[in-house]
Design a protein around this motif. Structure first.
Motif, PDB file in Angstrom:
ATOM      1  N   ASN A  85       6.195   1.507   2.107  1.00 25.38           N
ATOM      2  CA  ASN A  85       6.410   0.858   0.820  1.00 25.38           C
ATOM      3  C   ASN A  85       6.038   1.748  -0.364  1.00 25.38           C
ATOM      4  N   THR A  86       6.535   2.996  -0.324  1.00 22.76           N
ATOM      5  CA  THR A  86       6.275   3.933  -1.412  1.00 22.76           C
ATOM      6  C   THR A  86       7.487   4.137  -2.314  1.00 22.76           C
ATOM      7  N   GLY A  87       8.639   3.630  -1.910  1.00 22.41           N
ATOM      8  CA  GLY A  87       9.859   3.805  -2.699  1.00 22.41           C
ATOM      9  C   GLY A  87       9.916   2.884  -3.906  1.00 22.41           C
ATOM     10  N   LYS A  88      10.928   3.115  -4.732  1.00 20.53           N
ATOM     11  CA  LYS A  88      11.092   2.396  -5.993  1.00 20.53           C
ATOM     12  C   LYS A  88      11.211   0.880  -5.798  1.00 20.53           C
ATOM     13  N   ALA A  89      12.042   0.438  -4.855  1.00 26.60           N
ATOM     14  CA  ALA A  89      12.243  -1.001  -4.644  1.00 26.60           C
ATOM     15  C   ALA A  89      10.968  -1.667  -4.127  1.00 26.60           C
ATOM     16  N   SER A  90      10.275  -1.002  -3.226  1.00 25.29           N
ATOM     17  CA  SER A  90       9.027  -1.558  -2.693  1.00 25.29           C
ATOM     18  C   SER A  90       7.957  -1.630  -3.770  1.00 25.29           C
ATOM     19  N   LYS A  91       7.825  -0.553  -4.550  1.00 23.47           N
ATOM     20  CA  LYS A  91       6.830  -0.547  -5.634  1.00 23.47           C
ATOM     21  C   LYS A  91       7.136  -1.656  -6.646  1.00 23.47           C
ATOM     22  N   ALA A  92       8.406  -1.861  -6.961  1.00 23.98           N
ATOM     23  CA  ALA A  92       8.776  -2.930  -7.893  1.00 23.98           C
ATOM     24  C   ALA A  92       8.382  -4.298  -7.321  1.00 23.98           C
ATOM     25  N   ALA A  93       8.627  -4.507  -6.043  1.00 22.40           N
ATOM     26  CA  ALA A  93       8.268  -5.774  -5.397  1.00 22.40           C
ATOM     27  C   ALA A  93       6.749  -5.967  -5.384  1.00 22.40           C
ATOM     28  N   MET A  94       6.032  -4.921  -5.026  1.00 20.77           N
ATOM     29  CA  MET A  94       4.573  -4.993  -4.964  1.00 20.77           C
ATOM     30  C   MET A  94       3.990  -5.237  -6.352  1.00 20.77           C
ATOM     31  N   ASP A  95       4.492  -4.529  -7.352  1.00 18.99           N
ATOM     32  CA  ASP A  95       4.015  -4.708  -8.718  1.00 18.99           C
ATOM     33  C   ASP A  95       4.287  -6.136  -9.196  1.00 18.99           C
ATOM     34  N   PHE A  96       5.472  -6.650  -8.895  1.00 19.72           N
ATOM     35  CA  PHE A  96       5.852  -7.995  -9.327  1.00 19.72           C
ATOM     36  C   PHE A  96       4.898  -9.044  -8.767  1.00 19.72           C
ATOM     37  N   VAL A  97       4.652  -9.007  -7.467  1.00 13.83           N
ATOM     38  CA  VAL A  97       3.771 -10.039  -6.907  1.00 13.83           C
ATOM     39  C   VAL A  97       2.339  -9.859  -7.389  1.00 13.83           C
ATOM     40  N   ALA A  98       1.870  -8.624  -7.452  1.00 10.69           N
ATOM     41  CA  ALA A  98       0.485  -8.382  -7.884  1.00 10.69           C
ATOM     42  C   ALA A  98       0.280  -8.821  -9.335  1.00 10.69           C
ATOM     43  N   ARG A  99       1.240  -8.541 -10.190  1.00 10.22           N
ATOM     44  CA  ARG A  99       1.121  -8.938 -11.605  1.00 10.22           C
ATOM     45  C   ARG A  99       1.175 -10.451 -11.781  1.00 10.22           C
ATOM     46  N   ASN A 100       1.685 -11.138 -10.772  1.00 16.20           N
ATOM     47  CA  ASN A 100       1.789 -12.598 -10.829  1.00 16.20           C
ATOM     48  C   ASN A 100       0.722 -13.291  -9.986  1.00 16.20           C
ATOM     49  N   GLY A 101      -0.358 -12.579  -9.692  1.00 16.31           N
ATOM     50  CA  GLY A 101      -1.519 -13.209  -9.078  1.00 16.31           C
ATOM     51  C   GLY A 101      -1.565 -13.245  -7.569  1.00 16.31           C
ATOM     52  N   VAL A 102      -0.575 -12.654  -6.916  1.00 17.41           N
ATOM     53  CA  VAL A 102      -0.588 -12.617  -5.456  1.00 17.41           C
ATOM     54  C   VAL A 102      -1.520 -11.491  -5.012  1.00 17.41           C
ATOM     55  N   ALA A 103      -2.449 -11.805  -4.126  1.00 19.62           N
ATOM     56  CA  ALA A 103      -3.353 -10.784  -3.582  1.00 19.62           C
ATOM     57  C   ALA A 103      -2.570  -9.932  -2.592  1.00 19.62           C
ATOM     58  N   LEU A 104      -2.587  -8.624  -2.799  1.00 17.74           N
ATOM     59  CA  LEU A 104      -1.794  -7.702  -1.981  1.00 17.74           C
ATOM     60  C   LEU A 104      -2.675  -6.553  -1.519  1.00 17.74           C
ATOM     61  N   ARG A 105      -2.561  -6.228  -0.254  1.00 16.02           N
ATOM     62  CA  ARG A 105      -3.262  -5.071   0.295  1.00 16.02           C
ATOM     63  C   ARG A 105      -2.274  -4.201   1.052  1.00 16.02           C
ATOM     64  N   THR A 106      -2.540  -2.885   1.051  1.00 13.81           N
ATOM     65  CA  THR A 106      -1.764  -1.958   1.868  1.00 13.81           C
ATOM     66  C   THR A 106      -2.606  -1.573   3.075  1.00 13.81           C
ATOM     67  N   ASN A 107      -1.929  -1.327   4.180  1.00 11.36           N
ATOM     68  CA  ASN A 107      -2.627  -0.957   5.404  1.00 11.36           C
ATOM     69  C   ASN A 107      -1.993   0.311   5.958  1.00 11.36           C
ATOM     70  N   GLU A 108      -2.822   1.315   6.219  1.00 13.46           N
ATOM     71  CA  GLU A 108      -2.331   2.570   6.796  1.00 13.46           C
ATOM     72  C   GLU A 108      -3.119   2.941   8.051  1.00 13.46           C
ATOM     73  N   ARG A 109      -3.739   1.971   8.683  1.00  9.60           N
ATOM     74  CA  ARG A 109      -4.570   2.237   9.852  1.00  9.60           C
ATOM     75  C   ARG A 109      -3.760   2.487  11.124  1.00  9.60           C
ATOM     76  N   PHE A 110      -2.475   2.206  11.074  1.00  7.52           N
ATOM     77  CA  PHE A 110      -1.623   2.330  12.251  1.00  7.52           C
ATOM     78  C   PHE A 110      -0.471   3.277  11.952  1.00  7.52           C
ATOM     79  N   HIS A 111       0.112   3.851  12.995  1.00  6.58           N
ATOM     80  CA  HIS A 111       1.302   4.678  12.800  1.00  6.58           C
ATOM     81  C   HIS A 111       2.339   3.877  12.011  1.00  6.58           C
ATOM     82  N   LEU A 112       2.582   2.643  12.436  1.00  4.33           N
ATOM     83  CA  LEU A 112       3.424   1.703  11.703  1.00  4.33           C
ATOM     84  C   LEU A 112       2.695   0.362  11.653  1.00  4.33           C
ATOM     85  N   HIS A 113       2.595  -0.214  10.505  1.00  2.66           N
ATOM     86  CA  HIS A 113       2.145  -1.608  10.365  1.00  2.66           C
ATOM     87  C   HIS A 113       3.443  -2.411  10.412  1.00  2.66           C
ATOM     88  N   HIS A 114       3.910  -2.680  11.614  1.00  2.00           N
ATOM     89  CA  HIS A 114       5.281  -3.120  11.843  1.00  2.00           C
ATOM     90  C   HIS A 114       5.427  -4.638  11.935  1.00  2.00           C
TER      91      HIS A 114
END
Length: 174
Positions: A85-114
């Motif tokens: 989720n580093t691309g433009k569309a993903s960042k826009a989605a993440m920014d949108f929910v975070a700016r609207n009060g949704v708690a969001l976390r990123t996880n990189e502990r796995f090869h894929l968080h699938h």
């Protein structure tokens, strides 16, 4: 064999209390449209909580449904794969929910968080291959499975979600 176990569990759980809704399973598919519709339906049914595990996170309709749930007073928390989720569309989605009060976390502990899962009100689980991305809605062959009123199943998904949330890093919109 697994279908028999699920049906058996559903039958047992349906007798566990008169006030409980009967357990059930729904399915949807893409690109036919029923997968997308089912994901949006599940989010729309939330009255207390929505917990999301996502690999791809960029579908505007799904992010809008999550924000609408938050605005209805539902606690909404999302964990996404950091690398995916580093691309433009993903960042826009993440920014949108975070700016609207949704708690969001990123996880990189796995090869894929699938994971591709939504847990609603601690009792409904949506899972399957369906990524929360436009390509899953219109281009890919995907599936969604919704499991309702099976508390043992929901509890296992909630435990899994919690472990990914605990291992995640809070996301802050710029």
């Amino acid at each position: 064999m697994n279908t028999i176990r699920i049906i058996g569990l559903a039958a047992i759980l349906s007798f566990s209390g008169a006030a409980q809704a009967a357990p059930g399973i729904e399915v949807g598919f893409s690109p036919e449209g029923s997968a997308r519709a089912l994901v949006l339906k599940v989010i729309g049914e939330a009255s207390r909580s929505v917990q999301v595990l996502a690999y791809a996170f960029q579908a505007p309709d799904i992010t809008e449904a999550l924000v609408a749930a938050k605005k209805r007073g539902v606690e909404v928390r999302v964990v996404v794969d950091k690398e995916r989720n580093t691309g433009k569309a993903s960042k826009a989605a993440m920014d949108f929910v975070a700016r609207n009060g949704v708690a969001l976390r990123t996880n990189e502990r796995f090869h894929l968080h699938h994971d591709k899962t939504i847990i609603v009100d601690g009792s409904t689980v949506q899972t399957g291959s369906f990524n929360y991305a436009p390509s899953a809605e219109t281009k890919n062959s995907e599936n969604v499975v919704v499991i309702r009123e099976m508390p043992e199943v929901a509890a296992k998904f909630l435990s899994h979600w919690q472990s990914r949330w605990d291992g995640g890093v809070p996301y802050r919109a710029p």
